[in-house]
Design an enzyme around this catalytic site. Structure first.
Site, short mmCIF file in Angstrom:
data_model
loop_
_atom_site.label_atom_id
_atom_site.label_comp_id
_atom_site.label_asym_id
_atom_site.label_seq_id
_atom_site.Cartn_x
_atom_site.Cartn_y
_atom_site.Cartn_z
CG ASP A 34 14.88 66.31 -30.79
OD1 ASP A 34 14.32 65.26 -31.11
OD2 ASP A 34 15.58 66.98 -31.59
NE ARG A 35 20.11 67.18 -33.22
CZ ARG A 35 20.83 66.10 -33.55
NH1 ARG A 35 20.31 64.89 -33.47
NH2 ARG A 35 22.09 66.24 -33.94
CG HIS A 81 15.04 63.02 -39.10
ND1 HIS A 81 14.40 61.86 -38.66
CD2 HIS A 81 15.41 63.69 -37.98
CE1 HIS A 81 14.38 61.87 -37.34
NE2 HIS A 81 14.98 62.95 -36.91
CE1 TYR A 112 18.47 65.13 -36.36
CE2 TYR A 112 18.48 67.52 -36.55
CZ TYR A 112 17.88 66.36 -36.10
OH TYR A 112 16.70 66.41 -35.40
CG HIS A 143 9.50 64.32 -30.10
ND1 HIS A 143 10.44 63.59 -29.40
CD2 HIS A 143 10.18 65.33 -30.72
CE1 HIS A 143 11.64 64.12 -29.59
NE2 HIS A 143 11.51 65.18 -30.39
#
Length: 292
Positions: free
Chosen positions: A107-108, A152, A212, A272
């Protein structure tokens, strides 16, 4: 007391001016750095790290702005640029005695890993990305009603103020929402681990939003510059992904191949949080990558 990775030593390592990362280190052998995603901390790697530590030095930091790592103010555009966060990781590895290392991110953390591979190709020997697309492509594929799955991303892309206020008013509901809807097997994230994730996020709302926000601004600019220059990930790359490429109507493997000529793209049948939901499959993919 926060849960920890059993058998790993914890330390704080300074990686930039006024920024130190919380990091768990275990095992011995060739180094691999594991970067967590949202809304998690380094603890998401607890199963994978313990396995890999049998024959590798495993380094699991909290990214800047997350967990127990420092959280500089996001008042300048590049404070949470993936370029800046990638430089943190290269500095971390060097402080621990490793000029070259394998790198896996979820992910990030995968976005940080990708940037590290592009900016520091001499340092990253192998690269794994878990369940994300490169930033530029992520924005390109989100359109129409299917973009609702990424609400988001759009919320936290807004100018400073409103996103922080909205999320800060109900942080457990916001971050817990993703732990719930992105998990096929709720038991993969036990109550004490979930509580640790929520506590860490609750204390990091401004820095998470800044991370983000950077992905809607400076990170896109960096990706565009690399694409225009023809820069690619030249090391062996493994991508683990859910079936959401097909579900959203794009060719995930094709998108990745444009960035990574030496690519192994695998679809994983879980939610996920694959390092927690399918740790054995994740470990196998990483070991196969390291053997290339």
């Amino acid at each position: 007391m926060n849960p920890s990775i059993t058998g790993f030593d914890y330390q704080r390592v300074t990686v930039a001016e006024d920024v130190a990362l919380n990091v768990a280190v275990g095992g011995s052998g060739s180094p691999i750095v594991l970067l967590h995603g949202f809304p998690q901390t380094h603890l998401m790697w607890r199963h994978v790290a313990a396995d890999l530590a049998a024959d590798h030095t495993v380094i699991c930091p909290d990214l800047r702005g997350y967990g127990a790592s420092d959280k500089p103010a996001g008042t300048v555009p590049d404070a949470y640029a993936k370029r800046t966060m990638a430089a943190d990781i290269v500095a971390l590895a060097r402080e621990l005695g490793h000029d070259r290392f394998a790198l896996a991110g979820h992910d990030r953390g995968a976005l940080v890993a990708i940037r590290a591979g592009l900016d520091h190709p001499g340092a990253v020997t192998h690269l794994a990305s878990l369940d994300v697309l490169p930033t530029l492509d992520m924005w390109d594929v989100l359109h129409g009603v299917t973009a609702a799955v990424g609400f988001h991303l759009f919320l936290m892309a807004q100018p400073p103020g409103l996103p922080e206020e909205l999320i800060g008013a109900a942080p457990d509901a916001f971050f817990g929402h993703f732990l719930d809807i992105w998990t096929r097997d709720p038991e993969a994230i036990p109550a004490e681990v979930r509580a640790a994730y929520l506590r860490a996020c609750r204390e990091a709302v401004p820095s998470i939003v800044a991370d983000y926000r950077a992905s809607a601004g400076v990170d896109v600019a960096h990706d565009r510059a690399d694409r225009a220059a023809g820069n690619q990930l030249r090391m062996p790359v493994t991508v683990l992904q859910q079936d959401w490429g097909a579900a959203l109507g794009f060719d995930a493997a094709g998108i990745w191949r444009a960035w990574a000529p030496d690519l192994e793209h695998r679809t994983v049948s879980c939610g996920h949080f694959m390092a927690e939901e399918a740790p054995a499959e994740t470990v196998k993919a990483l070991r196969d990558l390291l053997a290339r």
